[in-house]
Motif scaffolding. Structure first.
Motif, PDB file in Angstrom:
ATOM      1  N   PRO A   1      72.835  71.693 -28.835  1.00 43.88           N
ATOM      2  CA  PRO A   1      72.748  72.949 -28.074  1.00 43.88           C
ATOM      3  C   PRO A   1      71.297  73.338 -27.831  1.00 43.88           C
ATOM      4  O   PRO A   1      70.429  73.133 -28.682  1.00 43.88           O
ATOM      5  CB  PRO A   1      73.464  73.956 -28.975  1.00 43.88           C
TER       6      PRO A   1
ATOM      7  N   TYR B   1      74.905  75.491 -23.882  1.00 42.09           N
ATOM      8  CA  TYR B   1      74.457  74.217 -23.305  1.00 42.09           C
ATOM      9  C   TYR B   1      74.153  74.419 -21.826  1.00 42.09           C
ATOM     10  O   TYR B   1      74.696  75.315 -21.174  1.00 42.09           O
ATOM     11  CB  TYR B   1      75.534  73.136 -23.472  1.00 42.09           C
TER      12      TYR B   1
ATOM     13  N   GLN C   1      73.666  68.917 -19.510  1.00 40.55           N
ATOM     14  CA  GLN C   1      74.253  68.379 -20.733  1.00 40.55           C
ATOM     15  C   GLN C   1      75.768  68.199 -20.617  1.00 40.55           C
ATOM     16  O   GLN C   1      76.415  67.856 -21.602  1.00 40.55           O
ATOM     17  CB  GLN C   1      73.953  69.309 -21.916  1.00 40.55           C
TER      18      GLN C   1
END
Length: 673
Positions: free
Chosen positions: A504, A533, A537
């Protein structure tokens, strides 16, 4: 002892008798020590000690020491205390007698050994209550009212400018104004194409504008300073009478060359159009400040319409087709021609109360209406944009839609060149020079102004901001580097899932509302941290395909279709009222589609719209839906018919009963009381 009640006398006698017994009495250490000191002296000291002891004992029982008091054996260092009476002596007294004692009439004398005791209390002065500051801010209702007034003012003034622009196209006015334009001036305004150098042609065009401006300054005389100016919120309660200006008066003022400052600027636009110069009427709207949240306190004087204006509200623009530039011309106030690069002389300071350059609208001869505030506002993105109603997305849509509704001409090449000019001017504006202007800036941002779900990626500064009075600088970043973060569930609702093993970018604490919604989603995770996130990602979520018409469902028997990409391959989504009933009748495999959630306070309810079925049923399903729809319509018709028949049956029953009663008892006159 005549004044002492009988019950107290008996108590005293018993106490003295027991004091002479062999049983040792209880002593007070401090009192014994004082009596010992008295016995070491002469007889007078002994007598004084005896009298003092008697006074003490008398005061203990509430009697005077000068009266008949029993003798006390002081030589044996024994004192008698009335409170220390033997428990056995209590049995000789009747409780009822004690209950009838009148204690209010007993007034013992203070002993000479008893002194007044003064206790000093240091009282802490109570701190005065802090009066809550009365915030001089309007409430929500007043805020909405001011926004409505602001919006209505913009619409009204834009229509006013549209009408005045049409008046500037009047051919009768043009015929009179052409007399002011000599042939040589007309040739300067329209350079010959034989001139090869564009700079020379532009120079000749500017000379023509300068000569035309001089001609208009000599011709038109401002006889009244009345005109539009910026109102404040407390001006709306005052009745300001204005003389309406019909077209006949407008025409007369321009032809005669005498009138107000606003009509003078509009007349110069008519003069440019009479000379066949592509021109605009520019109108700086002056609505009350939408960011002013103060409560009404006072009103301006009634002489405010006669104020001396320092900056214009109307002016003109002329288009040079060679340099692809709009030149600004103010024929009344400053009497200047300028090509604006950074700051315009027509822009008033922010502190000027009667004119604020927040909305500038341009009207051309062909009917095109456009917002050109970016040309005249030096700090448009840093300051002016915050003063406009368009800072809200919904209001920006309304504002742009209203301008498009007034426009009667499509976009041409000149509009495209102007759009390029606005983009270049935005780049030349550069970074703001103070911390406040960075707030919500569209191009630059400070790290402290980021939201809780935003990070900088990549974190590369584009400059530094030095703080005045401090020997430090703050890095400045481009708004394009700001990345919005979301939780895995939020990305899933947008049709994306996390890539394997990505960490994260940010972790924050969950709110109580988020914890409650987790229970609504069926999530038993009690983790109080929320991991966020970025989009890079994640990857696109690909649902399992539908094979042989079989749809894979979740634990609740539904399928999530938040975005079109979440529809399984080999399946279709049908969002019609009878799709679910049609799938049931066909006895095929289907899955109700969850397209979103309805949030109510701290709970979330799935919103189901339509069903997902195999592609092979996309042709037969609409036929079944039409049949179900026809059946539903027939059922409603039958229900309505049955309801009508029941109503008729009830009415006929009432009529039969009425006839039978009239036949048995006679007809009743309904008019009688």
């Amino acid at each position: 002892m005549s004044d002492v009640p009988k019950e107290y006398r008996a108590l005293m006698r018993e106490a003295v008798k027991e004091g002479g017994s062999d049983r040792p009495l209880k002593r007070r250490k401090r009192r014994v020590a004082r009596q010992d000191e008295a016995l070491d002296g002469d007889g007078e000291g002994e007598q004084a000690g005896t009298e003092a002891a008697a006074d003490v004992e008398a005061a203990a029982v509430g009697v005077d020491a000068d009266e008949d008091t029993p003798e006390v054996d002081v030589a044996c260092n024994r004192t008698v205390e009335v409170d220390d009476v033997d428990d056995e002596s209590d049995e000789d007294f009747d409780d009822d007698e004690f209950e009838d004692v009148d204690l209010e009439n007993v007034q013992p004398k203070a002993s000479s050994m008893l002194k007044d005791v003064t206790i000093a209390l240091n009282k802490t002065p109570a701190e005065p209550e802090k009066k809550s500051k009365r915030r001089n801010v309007i409430d929500k209702h007043e805020r909405l009212l001011r926004k409505t007034i602001h919006r209505n003012y913009l619409a009204t003034m834009m229509v006013h400018g549209f009408i005045r622009n049409q008046w500037c196209n009047d051919e009768h006015i043009h015929r009179h104004l052409r007399k002011l334009i000599p042939v040589r001036m007309f040739e300067e305004l329209h350079p010959s194409s034989s001139i090869k150098m564009p700079q020379m042609r532009t120079r000749q065009f500017l000379d023509g504008l300068r000569h035309l401006l001089q001609k208009w300054v000599q011709f038109y005389k401002v006889t009244s300073n009345k005109g539009l100016y910026k109102h404040d919120w407390y001006d709306w309660d005052e009745t300001v009478t204005r003389t309406p200006t019909p077209f006949s008066r407008f025409q007369k003022c321009i032809v005669k060359g005498r009138g107000s400052r606003d009509i003078g600027a509009q007349g110069f636009v008519a003069l440019l159009r009479a000379a066949d110069v592509p021109s605009r009427l520019v109108f700086s709207l002056q609505p009350p400040d939408i960011t002013n949240m103060q409560i009404k306190e006072h009103a301006r004087s009634k002489d405010s319409p006669e104020i001396e204006m320092k900056y214009p509200v109307f002016w003109a623009e002329a288009w040079d087709s060679v340099s692809k530039t709009w030149y600004t011309i103010d024929p009344i106030m400053f009497k200047t021609i300028e090509n604006i690069k950074t700051k315009s002389v027509l822009e008033p300071p922010m502190s000027y109360p009667y004119n604020q350059l927040n909305y500038v609208i341009g009207y051309d001869r062909g009917g095109r209406v456009r917002d050109i505030t970016k040309r005249y506002a030096e700090k448009y993105y840093a300051r002016t944009r915050k003063k406009r109603i368009t800072k809200d997305e919904a209001e920006d849509i309304w504002y742009s839609g209203f301008i498009d509704a007034l426009s009667s001409r499509p976009i041409n090449k000149a509009d495209k060149y102007e759009q390029e000019y606005f983009a270049k001017k935005a780049e030349d504006e550069g970074m703001p020079d103070n911390l406040q202007d960075f707030k919500n800036h569209p191009f630059y941002v400070l790290e402290k102004d980021l939201r809780s779900n935003e990070v900088l990626h990549p974190k590369e500064s584009c400059g530094m901001l030095r703080i005045k009075g401090k020997n430090e600088s703050i890095p400045v970043y481009k708004r394009a580097c700001v990345v919005t973060l979301r939780s895995p569930r939020a990305w899933y609702q947008r049709g994306r899932i996390l890539k394997p093993g990505v960490p994260p970018l940010k972790v924050r604490q969950k709110t109580s509302a988020q914890m409650a919604r987790n229970l609504s989603f069926g999530d038993d995770d009690e983790d109080k941290e929320e991991r966020l996130y970025a989009e890079f990602q994640t990857e696109l979520y690909v649902p399992p395909p539908a094979i042989d018409g079989l749809i894979e469902k979740n634990a609740y028997g539904n399928i999530d279709v938040f975005v079109p990409s979440m529809i399984p391959k080999g399946a279709i989504l049908i969002q019609t009222p009878y799709a679910l009933e049609a799938a049931k009748q066909l006895e095929i495999d289907y899955a109700p589609a969850v397209v979103g959630f309805k949030f109510d306070r701290r709970s979330a309810t799935p919103r189901i719209e339509g069903v997902v079925v195999g592609e092979e049923f996309k042709d037969i399903l609409p036929v079944i839906q039409e049949q179900i729809k026809a059946e539903e319509i027939e059922k409603e018709r039958v229900k309505l018919e049955i309801r009508a028949l029941k109503a008729w049956s009830l009415m006929l029953s009432k009529l039969r009963i009425k006839r039978r009663l009239e036949k048995s008892h006679g007809k009743v006159d309904e008019d009688e009381p």
